[in-house]
Design an enzyme around this catalytic site. Structure first.
Site, PDB file in Angstrom:
ATOM      1  N   LYS A 265       0.899  -1.161   0.048  1.00 39.56           N
ATOM      2  CA  LYS A 265      -0.165   0.080  -0.179  1.00 39.56           C
ATOM      3  C   LYS A 265       0.917   1.305   0.062  1.00 39.56           C
ATOM      4  O   LYS A 265       2.038   1.203   0.284  1.00 39.56           O
ATOM      5  CB  LYS A 265      -1.050  -0.086   1.285  1.00 39.56           C
ATOM      6  CG  LYS A 265      -1.838  -0.874   1.366  1.00 39.56           C
ATOM      7  CD  LYS A 265      -2.838  -0.955   2.481  1.00 39.56           C
ATOM      8  CE  LYS A 265      -3.977  -1.745   2.696  1.00 39.56           C
ATOM      9  NZ  LYS A 265      -4.923  -1.671   1.638  1.00 39.56           N
ATOM     10  N   ARG A 339     -10.377 -11.522   2.338  1.00 36.57           N
ATOM     11  CA  ARG A 339     -10.975 -12.710   1.851  1.00 36.57           C
ATOM     12  C   ARG A 339     -10.235 -13.963   1.793  1.00 36.57           C
ATOM     13  O   ARG A 339     -10.863 -15.119   2.068  1.00 36.57           O
ATOM     14  CB  ARG A 339     -11.289 -12.263   0.528  1.00 36.57           C
ATOM     15  CG  ARG A 339     -10.295 -12.111  -0.746  1.00 36.57           C
ATOM     16  CD  ARG A 339     -10.843 -11.297  -2.024  1.00 36.57           C
ATOM     17  NE  ARG A 339     -10.903 -10.066  -1.710  1.00 36.57           N
ATOM     18  CZ  ARG A 339     -11.154  -9.024  -2.393  1.00 36.57           C
ATOM     19  NH1 ARG A 339     -11.397  -9.438  -3.742  1.00 36.57           N
ATOM     20  NH2 ARG A 339     -11.171  -8.018  -2.276  1.00 36.57           N
TER      21      ARG A 339
HETATM   22  N1  BES Z   1      -7.917  -3.524   4.477  1.00 32.24           N
HETATM   23  C1  BES Z   1      -8.304  -3.485   3.149  1.00 32.24           C
HETATM   24  C2  BES Z   1      -9.443  -2.819   3.094  1.00 32.24           C
HETATM   25  C3  BES Z   1      -9.519  -0.993   3.300  1.00 32.24           C
HETATM   26  C4  BES Z   1      -8.831  -0.115   2.633  1.00 32.24           C
HETATM   27  C5  BES Z   1     -10.308  -0.676   4.283  1.00 32.24           C
HETATM   28  C6  BES Z   1      -9.005   0.994   2.867  1.00 32.24           C
HETATM   29  C7  BES Z   1     -10.405   0.629   4.821  1.00 32.24           C
HETATM   30  C8  BES Z   1      -9.807   1.516   3.994  1.00 32.24           C
HETATM   31  C9  BES Z   1      -8.495  -4.695   2.352  1.00 32.24           C
HETATM   32  O1  BES Z   1      -7.388  -5.785   2.922  1.00 32.24           O
HETATM   33  C10 BES Z   1      -7.541  -4.177   1.062  1.00 32.24           C
HETATM   34  O2  BES Z   1      -6.665  -3.709   0.940  1.00 32.24           O
HETATM   35  N2  BES Z   1      -8.637  -4.397   0.252  1.00 32.24           N
HETATM   36  C11 BES Z   1      -8.203  -4.043  -1.301  1.00 32.24           C
HETATM   37  C12 BES Z   1      -8.939  -4.876  -2.327  1.00 32.24           C
HETATM   38  C13 BES Z   1      -8.417  -4.866  -3.551  1.00 32.24           C
HETATM   39  C14 BES Z   1      -6.774  -5.221  -3.640  1.00 32.24           C
HETATM   40  C15 BES Z   1      -9.058  -5.370  -4.441  1.00 32.24           C
HETATM   41  C16 BES Z   1      -8.798  -2.511  -1.517  1.00 32.24           C
HETATM   42  O3  BES Z   1      -9.886  -2.206  -1.228  1.00 32.24           O
HETATM   43  O4  BES Z   1      -8.201  -1.773  -2.142  1.00 32.24           O
HETATM   44 MN    MN Z   2      -5.192  -5.524   2.169  1.00 30.57          MN
END
Ligand code: BES
Ligand code: MN
Ligand code: ZN
Length: 502
Positions: A265, A339
């Protein structure tokens, strides 16, 4: 915060000694001849106070009252929503002072059923919560005790007990949500579960990496590979009914920190990924409340807990892993890790022959875009379950909104190298994540709550909200009186859209 319920009519309210007397004033109020009623009437007549929701009037050592500070706060029609905003406004106004002993007065409301107690007490608890676990000085505890004054305490007793139990669960969920990742490791979460197991009717079982690998949880194991912190799989049980009664299973995402892994990230606001275990925290909080309320039902809590880190041993985009269900998964993006841990927990849930399974997860940024911080995303393959959750959300003021699960959303999850891919395209990201989970939830009525937008607040108010503990508890309590949700058709992969099934 400690709450105490007391019958206090207007005359006794005037005589009650406290640092702050917070009086909820409805728009329609009977007149009286005590100091408080006279004060309200005079202020209203002079145009200095109106009982509109959230309107405030403060007084210091008001004549005829034993309270040091008086706060009148309007509640309009006295609806739960208005009570909540009124108490939050009043508590914010009180923050500057050093009131230790608070009287929260609901006696002026026409509220025979005790409807106001729930929102009043929860907002009061919310406002008085202070994070201190990793501060060197424990901040001044403002409000340690609150007397909740009502017109008829015996009549309000049940509502009061329920709200107190709920406040404890919400506070626990907030506390674990807020703790930084180095103070809330998988093992520390397991410790919190062991603590809960000291309470009546609760037991906890903690599995480590070896046991989890032995169960065949190749997907969960794969996420944990990149971290030095060993994973934990937490199994909580609350037994409030006969052993043979099918339980509700709650599955909470317990990513104690989500860097994204190799699909790392961006640095900005990455600290907020310590909140990626708020689903797990909501399960812990719910169990705290179950212990307090002792409802007649069985509940299982499952928490797959680990960190998602980049490392020499971490999973790489393109890796294929075998889940406990037997399905192979192509991990196209290591940041879609929630997931991957949930799918194995869902498969594990099958062994309980559950009447319903609800997973709770900070799953997608896309859900934040879709619903913001107001409503959690709710997905379900079962209309009865969806309706129960929706209604529980409305009753508890912990809102959710049903989202679609049309099979066409799963198109993008096709993989050339495995049975399923862990991501589809950018479009509809909250739904495609739910479609992934649905592949592992075919054997029981299932719902998924995406709490990415509701579990914590950013900015100056940064911190965990304790949501959706109130929704979950309200849902569980509704299950003590009704029959199990009707099972959906076992095979979920080719299921029709929810609309078609309705
Ligand atoms: N924990 C995150 C989701 C998240 C991101 C919650 C920002 C709150 C704020 C999750 O594990 C994640 O990174 N999801 C990705 C999925 C994507 C790679 C398909 C996302 O939402 O960017
Ligand atoms: Mn994630
Ligand atoms: Zn995550």
């Amino acid at each position: 915060m400690n709450f105490e319920l007391k019958t206090l009519n207007r005359a006794r309210l005037c005589a009650e000694k406290c640092d702050a007397l917070l009086v909820l004033v409805p728009q329609e109020m009977a007149s009286g001849n005590d100091a408080l009623s006279r004060l309200i009437a005079a202020a209203t007549r002079a145009g200095d106070f109106e009982a509109k929701p959230g309107n405030l009037l403060q007084a210091y050592r008001p004549e005829g009252l034993a309270a040091t500070r008086l706060l009148l706060v309007g509640v309009g029609d006295g609806s739960p929503r208005h009570v909540r905003s009124a108490v939050l406004a009043a508590m914010a106004a009180l923050k500057s002072g050093k009131a230790l002993r608070l009287v929260l007065c609901l006696s002026l409301l026409k509220d025979a059923a005790g409807q106001a107690i729930h929102p009043a007490l929860l907002s009061c608890g919310d406002a008085s919560y202070q994070y201190s676990a990793t501060k060197s000085k424990v901040p001044n505890k403002h409000f340690q005790r609150a007397v909740v004054a009502v017109a008829d305490a015996p009549a309000a007793k049940a509502a009061f007990a329920k709200a107190c139990g709920l406040a404890q669960g919400i506070a626990l969920a907030r506390e674990w949500g807020n703790r930084p990742a180095n103070h809330a490791t998988p093992e520390k979460l397991a410790g919190a579960a062991r603590e809960l197991a000291k309470l009546p009717r609760i037991s906890a079982q903690i599995l480590g990496p070896k046991e989890v690998a032995k169960l065949g949880m190749g997907s969960f194991t794969a996420v944990a590979r990149g971290s030095e912190e060993p994973l934990r799989f937490i199994v909580l049980r609350y037994q409030g009914a006969l052993k043979n009664q099918a339980p509700v299973v709650l599955v909470g995402k317990g990513i104690t920190f989500d860097t994204g892994g190799i699909s790392i990230k961006p640095a900005g606001e990455m600290d907020e990924m310590k909140f990626d275990m708020c689903g797990a925290a909501s399960v812990l909080g719910t169990f705290r409340t179950l212990a307090a309320l002792q409802p007649k039902l069985n509940v299982v809590g499952l928490i797959p807990a680990c960190e998602n880190m980049p490392d020499g041993r971490a999973i790489k985009p393109g890796d294929v892993v075998s889940s406990m269900s037997g399905l192979t998964i192509e991990i196209l993006n290591t940041d879609a890790e929630g997931r991957l841990v949930l799918c194995d927990a869902l498969t594990y849930a099958e062994r309980f022959k559950p009447r319903a399974v609800v997973d709770i997860a900070t799953l997608t940024g896309a859900c934040v875009v879709a619903l913001g911080g107001v409503r959690s995303g709710m997905f379900s393959s079962n209309d009865a379950l969806a309706q129960s959750l929706m209604e529980a959300g409305e009753r508890s003021l912990d809102l959710c909104w049903r989202m679609p699960l049309d099979d066409i959303y799963a198109e993008g999850l096709k993989s050339n190298f495995a049975d399923i891919a862990n991501v589809a395209g950018r479009a509809g990201g909250a739904v495609t994540a739910a479609k992934f989970l649905q592949r592992f939830a075919g054997k029981f009525p299932w719902a998924h709550l995406d709490i990415a937008g509701t579990a914590w607040k950013s900015g100056a108010a940064k911190g965990s909200t304790g949501r959706p503990v109130a929704l979950l508890v309200e849902y569980l309590l509704s299950q003590t009186e009704s029959s199990p949700a009707k099972p959906s058709r076992p095979k979920s992969v080719k299921s029709r859209s929810p609309a078609a099934r309705a």
